[in-house]
Design a protein around this motif. Sequence first.
Motif, PDB file in Angstrom:
ATOM      1  N   GLU A 135       0.816  -1.213  -0.007  1.00 56.16           N
ATOM      2  CA  GLU A 135      -0.003  -0.002  -0.019  1.00 56.16           C
ATOM      3  C   GLU A 135       0.817   1.201   0.016  1.00 56.16           C
ATOM      4  O   GLU A 135       0.375   2.297  -0.353  1.00 56.16           O
ATOM      5  CB  GLU A 135      -0.958   0.121   1.148  1.00 56.16           C
ATOM      6  CG  GLU A 135      -0.178   0.270   2.566  1.00 56.16           C
ATOM      7  CD  GLU A 135       0.085  -1.240   3.062  1.00 56.16           C
ATOM      8  OE1 GLU A 135       0.547  -1.479   4.367  1.00 56.16           O
ATOM      9  OE2 GLU A 135       0.170  -2.244   2.322  1.00 56.16           O
ATOM     10  N   ILE A 136       2.243   0.964   0.154  1.00 52.29           N
ATOM     11  CA  ILE A 136       2.995   2.211   0.271  1.00 52.29           C
ATOM     12  C   ILE A 136       3.976   2.194  -1.037  1.00 52.29           C
ATOM     13  O   ILE A 136       4.264   3.243  -1.872  1.00 52.29           O
ATOM     14  CB  ILE A 136       4.087   2.092   1.578  1.00 52.29           C
ATOM     15  CG1 ILE A 136       3.311   2.338   2.523  1.00 52.29           C
ATOM     16  CG2 ILE A 136       5.148   3.375   1.239  1.00 52.29           C
ATOM     17  CD1 ILE A 136       3.958   2.348   4.039  1.00 52.29           C
ATOM     18  N   GLY A 137       4.429   0.976  -1.401  1.00 52.44           N
ATOM     19  CA  GLY A 137       5.193   0.940  -2.321  1.00 52.44           C
ATOM     20  C   GLY A 137       4.881   1.226  -3.874  1.00 52.44           C
ATOM     21  O   GLY A 137       5.512   1.811  -4.593  1.00 52.44           O
ATOM     22  N   TYR A 138       3.861   0.633  -4.233  1.00 57.92           N
ATOM     23  CA  TYR A 138       3.087   0.907  -5.494  1.00 57.92           C
ATOM     24  C   TYR A 138       2.696   2.108  -5.708  1.00 57.92           C
ATOM     25  O   TYR A 138       3.063   2.776  -6.593  1.00 57.92           O
ATOM     26  CB  TYR A 138       2.087  -0.079  -5.760  1.00 57.92           C
ATOM     27  CG  TYR A 138       2.583  -1.484  -5.985  1.00 57.92           C
ATOM     28  CD1 TYR A 138       3.681  -2.108  -7.109  1.00 57.92           C
ATOM     29  CD2 TYR A 138       2.577  -2.586  -5.029  1.00 57.92           C
ATOM     30  CE1 TYR A 138       3.979  -3.179  -7.149  1.00 57.92           C
ATOM     31  CE2 TYR A 138       3.134  -3.677  -4.978  1.00 57.92           C
ATOM     32  CZ  TYR A 138       3.816  -4.095  -6.012  1.00 57.92           C
ATOM     33  OH  TYR A 138       4.379  -5.394  -6.176  1.00 57.92           O
ATOM     34  N   PRO A 139       2.169   2.912  -4.912  1.00 56.45           N
ATOM     35  CA  PRO A 139       1.750   4.325  -5.244  1.00 56.45           C
ATOM     36  C   PRO A 139       2.728   5.119  -5.083  1.00 56.45           C
ATOM     37  O   PRO A 139       3.183   6.071  -6.185  1.00 56.45           O
ATOM     38  CB  PRO A 139       0.732   4.708  -3.785  1.00 56.45           C
ATOM     39  CG  PRO A 139       0.209   3.143  -3.490  1.00 56.45           C
ATOM     40  CD  PRO A 139       1.495   2.351  -3.694  1.00 56.45           C
ATOM     41  N   LYS A 140       3.708   4.866  -4.269  1.00 57.28           N
ATOM     42  CA  LYS A 140       4.764   5.982  -4.446  1.00 57.28           C
ATOM     43  C   LYS A 140       5.925   5.713  -5.597  1.00 57.28           C
ATOM     44  O   LYS A 140       6.365   6.650  -6.220  1.00 57.28           O
ATOM     45  CB  LYS A 140       5.911   5.566  -2.983  1.00 57.28           C
ATOM     46  CG  LYS A 140       6.890   6.867  -3.021  1.00 57.28           C
ATOM     47  CD  LYS A 140       7.582   6.863  -1.647  1.00 57.28           C
ATOM     48  CE  LYS A 140       8.160   7.866  -1.204  1.00 57.28           C
ATOM     49  NZ  LYS A 140       9.004   7.998  -0.068  1.00 57.28           N
ATOM     50  N   ALA A 141       5.857   4.465  -6.014  1.00 59.82           N
ATOM     51  CA  ALA A 141       6.641   4.353  -7.426  1.00 59.82           C
ATOM     52  C   ALA A 141       5.971   4.831  -8.524  1.00 59.82           C
ATOM     53  O   ALA A 141       6.654   5.515  -9.353  1.00 59.82           O
ATOM     54  CB  ALA A 141       6.785   2.719  -7.374  1.00 59.82           C
ATOM     55  N   ALA A 142       4.724   4.712  -8.578  1.00 67.76           N
ATOM     56  CA  ALA A 142       3.897   5.331  -9.456  1.00 67.76           C
ATOM     57  C   ALA A 142       3.963   6.963  -9.613  1.00 67.76           C
ATOM     58  O   ALA A 142       4.069   7.509 -10.818  1.00 67.76           O
ATOM     59  CB  ALA A 142       2.318   4.972  -9.501  1.00 67.76           C
ATOM     60  N   ASP A 143       3.977   7.390  -8.551  1.00 69.37           N
ATOM     61  CA  ASP A 143       4.195   8.846  -8.242  1.00 69.37           C
ATOM     62  C   ASP A 143       5.591   9.384  -8.898  1.00 69.37           C
ATOM     63  O   ASP A 143       5.610  10.701  -9.263  1.00 69.37           O
ATOM     64  CB  ASP A 143       3.891   9.349  -6.700  1.00 69.37           C
ATOM     65  CG  ASP A 143       2.342   9.361  -6.506  1.00 69.37           C
ATOM     66  OD1 ASP A 143       1.514   9.103  -7.327  1.00 69.37           O
ATOM     67  OD2 ASP A 143       1.981   9.367  -5.598  1.00 69.37           O
ATOM     68  N   ALA A 144       6.684   8.734  -8.542  1.00 68.66           N
ATOM     69  CA  ALA A 144       7.934   8.846  -9.116  1.00 68.66           C
ATOM     70  C   ALA A 144       8.064   8.737 -10.426  1.00 68.66           C
ATOM     71  O   ALA A 144       8.950   9.500 -10.900  1.00 68.66           O
ATOM     72  CB  ALA A 144       9.232   7.887  -8.096  1.00 68.66           C
TER      73      ALA A 144
END
Length: 281
Positions: A135-144
């Motif tokens: 729930e942290i890794g995938y959204p933050k990767a997408a935002d980067a």
Amino acid sequence: MESEEKITWYTNGNTYTLEERRSCYSEVADAYNRARPRYPMQLVSPVVELAELDQDAIILEVGCGPGTATSSFAKLGFSMICVEPSLAACELARQNCAQYPKVEFKNTTFEEWELEPGKFNAVLSASAFHWIPAEIGYPKAADALKDNGSLVLMLNMQIQPDYEVYQVLHQVYQIHAPSLGQYETRETQEKNFRSFGNFAINSGRFQNLVTQELWCEATYTIDDYLMLLTTYSPYIALELQKRDSLFAGLREALEKKCGESIEVSYLSGFHIARKIYRNHI
């Protein structure tokens, strides 16, 4: 049982604190650097092609360790920012990539890394992304990522001896650490590997999943094989005396069965998924 094992394998990130993740591999960073297999160019080249990475591409690597995958991309000329929570591993990565001036290392967790929105053509993670809560890794990767950017998840599954050798080692595991005496068939590794890519799609931030696998074989000396085992998290978690007894038993069994070296195999591969444009969410 198999589905429970897959969930446990993936959710390491939810069972370790950030501080534990900073220190987990520190004591074995050198062994990790020396014994873990690298990623073959037979996989790196198609990653570059499928992720459409040109010479100006900027890559964010999450959990670079001692640079196990980093150098394969750095030597192709890409600019990279590499995030690694273990200080010892981060220092080894800097040494291993010292000849690549376009590679920068940051000693921090991905969760604590200060997001640079929309900057990167690819977010790369090699045998590390499962440590981060989904729930942290995938959204933050997408935002980067830039709007046309890709998430690249590379993975070397755990190295396995021949089944005949495993049967001998299994007796040692049953005495000292029964929970570690599991054997992964080729079919099991393929199934577990393929399930990993689905987490990116299920996050709702990625699409168009592409997967490629490569079955690898290698020969390790007994010393190097035992060194390799010390780098896997279940072995790191063992109480020291129990681990010493286990390794003494494994060494004796391996030298008796195999002599000076052991043949092993494992699945290596990647998942690539394209970021879903924000106006399509």
